[in-house]
Motif scaffolding. Structure first.
Motif, PDB file in Angstrom:
ATOM      1  N   PHE A 103      42.729  50.142  25.122  1.00  0.00           N
ATOM      2  CA  PHE A 103      41.323  50.027  24.741  1.00  0.00           C
ATOM      3  C   PHE A 103      40.483  49.118  25.629  1.00  0.00           C
ATOM      4  O   PHE A 103      39.286  49.322  25.748  1.00  0.00           O
ATOM      5  CB  PHE A 103      41.199  49.558  23.286  1.00  0.00           C
ATOM      6  CG  PHE A 103      41.844  50.496  22.310  1.00  0.00           C
ATOM      7  CD1 PHE A 103      41.586  51.860  22.345  1.00  0.00           C
ATOM      8  CD2 PHE A 103      42.724  50.035  21.360  1.00  0.00           C
ATOM      9  CE1 PHE A 103      42.172  52.735  21.453  1.00  0.00           C
ATOM     10  CE2 PHE A 103      43.325  50.888  20.452  1.00  0.00           C
ATOM     11  CZ  PHE A 103      43.045  52.242  20.504  1.00  0.00           C
ATOM     12  N   ILE A 104      41.079  48.100  26.211  1.00  0.00           N
ATOM     13  CA  ILE A 104      40.339  47.147  27.036  1.00  0.00           C
ATOM     14  C   ILE A 104      40.490  47.555  28.498  1.00  0.00           C
ATOM     15  O   ILE A 104      41.588  47.597  29.032  1.00  0.00           O
ATOM     16  CB  ILE A 104      40.855  45.698  26.834  1.00  0.00           C
ATOM     17  CG1 ILE A 104      40.850  45.310  25.355  1.00  0.00           C
ATOM     18  CG2 ILE A 104      40.047  44.723  27.683  1.00  0.00           C
ATOM     19  CD1 ILE A 104      39.510  45.335  24.674  1.00  0.00           C
ATOM     20  N   GLY A 105      39.362  47.856  29.137  1.00  0.00           N
ATOM     21  CA  GLY A 105      39.372  48.356  30.514  1.00  0.00           C
ATOM     22  C   GLY A 105      39.494  47.263  31.565  1.00  0.00           C
ATOM     23  O   GLY A 105      39.636  46.081  31.262  1.00  0.00           O
ATOM     24  N   ASN A 106      39.431  47.711  32.816  1.00  0.00           N
ATOM     25  CA  ASN A 106      39.428  46.841  34.011  1.00  0.00           C
ATOM     26  C   ASN A 106      40.694  46.008  34.183  1.00  0.00           C
ATOM     27  O   ASN A 106      40.650  44.916  34.740  1.00  0.00           O
ATOM     28  CB  ASN A 106      38.215  45.907  34.013  1.00  0.00           C
ATOM     29  CG  ASN A 106      36.927  46.638  34.264  1.00  0.00           C
ATOM     30  OD1 ASN A 106      36.926  47.830  34.545  1.00  0.00           O
ATOM     31  ND2 ASN A 106      35.828  45.939  34.146  1.00  0.00           N
ATOM     32  N   LYS A 107      41.819  46.532  33.746  1.00  0.00           N
ATOM     33  CA  LYS A 107      43.067  45.771  33.804  1.00  0.00           C
ATOM     34  C   LYS A 107      43.389  45.283  35.215  1.00  0.00           C
ATOM     35  O   LYS A 107      43.884  44.181  35.399  1.00  0.00           O
ATOM     36  CB  LYS A 107      44.222  46.624  33.269  1.00  0.00           C
ATOM     37  CG  LYS A 107      45.518  45.863  33.159  1.00  0.00           C
ATOM     38  CD  LYS A 107      46.587  46.670  32.461  1.00  0.00           C
ATOM     39  CE  LYS A 107      47.784  45.787  32.231  1.00  0.00           C
ATOM     40  NZ  LYS A 107      48.739  46.352  31.307  1.00  0.00           N
ATOM     41  N   ASN A 108      43.091  46.087  36.230  1.00  0.00           N
ATOM     42  CA  ASN A 108      43.473  45.728  37.599  1.00  0.00           C
ATOM     43  C   ASN A 108      42.362  45.066  38.402  1.00  0.00           C
ATOM     44  O   ASN A 108      42.564  44.728  39.563  1.00  0.00           O
ATOM     45  CB  ASN A 108      43.974  46.975  38.333  1.00  0.00           C
ATOM     46  CG  ASN A 108      45.242  47.504  37.695  1.00  0.00           C
ATOM     47  OD1 ASN A 108      46.126  46.749  37.317  1.00  0.00           O
ATOM     48  ND2 ASN A 108      45.320  48.819  37.532  1.00  0.00           N
ATOM     49  N   GLN A 109      41.188  44.869  37.804  1.00  0.00           N
ATOM     50  CA  GLN A 109      40.092  44.237  38.536  1.00  0.00           C
ATOM     51  C   GLN A 109      40.384  42.750  38.737  1.00  0.00           C
ATOM     52  O   GLN A 109      40.805  42.059  37.820  1.00  0.00           O
ATOM     53  CB  GLN A 109      38.777  44.415  37.779  1.00  0.00           C
ATOM     54  CG  GLN A 109      37.574  43.978  38.575  1.00  0.00           C
ATOM     55  CD  GLN A 109      36.268  44.275  37.852  1.00  0.00           C
ATOM     56  OE1 GLN A 109      36.238  44.496  36.653  1.00  0.00           O
ATOM     57  NE2 GLN A 109      35.185  44.269  38.603  1.00  0.00           N
ATOM     58  N   LYS A 110      40.188  42.277  39.950  1.00  0.00           N
ATOM     59  CA  LYS A 110      40.463  40.880  40.309  1.00  0.00           C
ATOM     60  C   LYS A 110      39.170  40.072  40.280  1.00  0.00           C
ATOM     61  O   LYS A 110      38.095  40.568  40.607  1.00  0.00           O
ATOM     62  CB  LYS A 110      41.084  40.784  41.704  1.00  0.00           C
ATOM     63  CG  LYS A 110      42.372  41.579  41.874  1.00  0.00           C
ATOM     64  CD  LYS A 110      43.473  41.045  41.004  1.00  0.00           C
ATOM     65  CE  LYS A 110      44.761  41.813  41.253  1.00  0.00           C
ATOM     66  NZ  LYS A 110      45.615  41.871  40.113  1.00  0.00           N
ATOM     67  N   ASN A 111      39.298  38.820  39.945  1.00  0.00           N
ATOM     68  CA  ASN A 111      38.154  37.911  39.939  1.00  0.00           C
ATOM     69  C   ASN A 111      37.785  37.592  41.388  1.00  0.00           C
ATOM     70  O   ASN A 111      38.598  37.057  42.133  1.00  0.00           O
ATOM     71  CB  ASN A 111      38.514  36.625  39.185  1.00  0.00           C
ATOM     72  CG  ASN A 111      37.315  35.748  38.910  1.00  0.00           C
ATOM     73  OD1 ASN A 111      36.299  35.829  39.600  1.00  0.00           O
ATOM     74  ND2 ASN A 111      37.440  34.897  37.919  1.00  0.00           N
ATOM     75  N   PRO A 112      36.543  37.911  41.802  1.00  0.00           N
ATOM     76  CA  PRO A 112      36.151  37.645  43.182  1.00  0.00           C
ATOM     77  C   PRO A 112      35.802  36.179  43.445  1.00  0.00           C
ATOM     78  O   PRO A 112      35.664  35.779  44.609  1.00  0.00           O
ATOM     79  CB  PRO A 112      34.920  38.536  43.379  1.00  0.00           C
ATOM     80  CG  PRO A 112      34.323  38.634  42.011  1.00  0.00           C
ATOM     81  CD  PRO A 112      35.505  38.626  41.065  1.00  0.00           C
ATOM     82  N   LEU A 113      35.645  35.385  42.385  1.00  0.00           N
ATOM     83  CA  LEU A 113      35.283  33.979  42.573  1.00  0.00           C
ATOM     84  C   LEU A 113      36.533  33.127  42.767  1.00  0.00           C
ATOM     85  O   LEU A 113      37.573  33.390  42.163  1.00  0.00           O
ATOM     86  CB  LEU A 113      34.485  33.466  41.374  1.00  0.00           C
ATOM     87  CG  LEU A 113      33.153  34.156  41.100  1.00  0.00           C
ATOM     88  CD1 LEU A 113      32.468  33.512  39.897  1.00  0.00           C
ATOM     89  CD2 LEU A 113      32.255  34.113  42.315  1.00  0.00           C
ATOM     90  N   PRO A 114      36.418  32.080  43.569  1.00  0.00           N
ATOM     91  CA  PRO A 114      37.580  31.214  43.788  1.00  0.00           C
ATOM     92  C   PRO A 114      37.881  30.370  42.551  1.00  0.00           C
ATOM     93  O   PRO A 114      36.981  30.029  41.782  1.00  0.00           O
ATOM     94  CB  PRO A 114      37.142  30.328  44.959  1.00  0.00           C
ATOM     95  CG  PRO A 114      35.647  30.286  44.855  1.00  0.00           C
ATOM     96  CD  PRO A 114      35.240  31.640  44.322  1.00  0.00           C
ATOM     97  N   ASN A 115      39.126  30.042  42.380  1.00  0.00           N
ATOM     98  CA  ASN A 115      39.569  29.191  41.284  1.00  0.00           C
ATOM     99  C   ASN A 115      39.411  27.739  41.731  1.00  0.00           C
ATOM    100  O   ASN A 115      40.368  27.095  42.136  1.00  0.00           O
ATOM    101  CB  ASN A 115      41.015  29.524  40.931  1.00  0.00           C
ATOM    102  CG  ASN A 115      41.495  28.753  39.723  1.00  0.00           C
ATOM    103  OD1 ASN A 115      40.758  28.013  39.095  1.00  0.00           O
ATOM    104  ND2 ASN A 115      42.759  28.920  39.405  1.00  0.00           N
ATOM    105  N   THR A 116      38.169  27.253  41.690  1.00  0.00           N
ATOM    106  CA  THR A 116      37.863  25.892  42.148  1.00  0.00           C
ATOM    107  C   THR A 116      37.233  25.097  41.020  1.00  0.00           C
ATOM    108  O   THR A 116      36.793  25.663  40.002  1.00  0.00           O
ATOM    109  CB  THR A 116      36.874  25.921  43.329  1.00  0.00           C
ATOM    110  OG1 THR A 116      35.629  26.468  42.871  1.00  0.00           O
ATOM    111  CG2 THR A 116      37.422  26.739  44.502  1.00  0.00           C
ATOM    112  N   SER A 117      37.133  23.800  41.204  1.00  0.00           N
ATOM    113  CA  SER A 117      36.500  22.959  40.198  1.00  0.00           C
ATOM    114  C   SER A 117      35.018  23.323  40.034  1.00  0.00           C
ATOM    115  O   SER A 117      34.478  23.241  38.934  1.00  0.00           O
ATOM    116  CB  SER A 117      36.673  21.482  40.530  1.00  0.00           C
ATOM    117  OG  SER A 117      36.115  21.186  41.783  1.00  0.00           O
TER     118      SER A 117
END
Length: 128
Positions: free
Chosen positions: A12-26
């Motif tokens: 039911f929840i889409g976009n399973k393979n979409q990656k976050n384009p933002l960096p994991n920064t503070s």
């Protein structure tokens, strides 16, 4: 309940393979915390764990703790999809067109690194 959780995660929840384009920064985390504090605290509290939300025990279906394994096991893409489109029949509204993609992705980073329960206090909207 396990069947419903499985169905949400796999069907039911889409976009399973979409990656976050933002960096994991503070900075991304801080941006996410800021966006979360404007749009999400009414139901999820400042810490994503429902702290200080007076009606939390009276909602059906219940508002999940965003630190829960069920929520944290969604992929980043699925979390963004949930914020875009909401989850029916729960009270989770969709925010597509209200929040920008960058705001939503930064909230995803914030959700991955939530502060300890109670550490952010009660949302101001419930203290007046």
């Amino acid at each position: 309940m396990k069947t419903i959780t499985y169905a949400k995660h796999h069907f039911f929840i889409g976009n399973k393979n979409q990656k976050n384009p933002l960096p994991n920064t503070s900075q991304t985390w801080a941006d996410g915390k800021e966006a979360f504090s404007h749009y999400c605290i009414a139901c999820h509290g400042m810490d994503g764990q429902n702290t200080g939300v007076p009606f939390v025990d009276h909602i059906s279906p219940p508002i999940p703790l965003l630190t829960s394994p069920e929520v944290q096991s969604y992929t980043d893409g699925q979390l963004k999809w949930i914020m875009d489109y909401g989850i029916r029949p729960s009270g989770m509204p969709g925010s597509k067109g209200t929040l920008s993609d960058d705001e939503l992705w930064s909230i995803v980073v914030f959700l991955r690194h939530l502060p300890p329960a109670g550490s952010q206090g009660v949302p101001d909207i419930y203290t007046h």
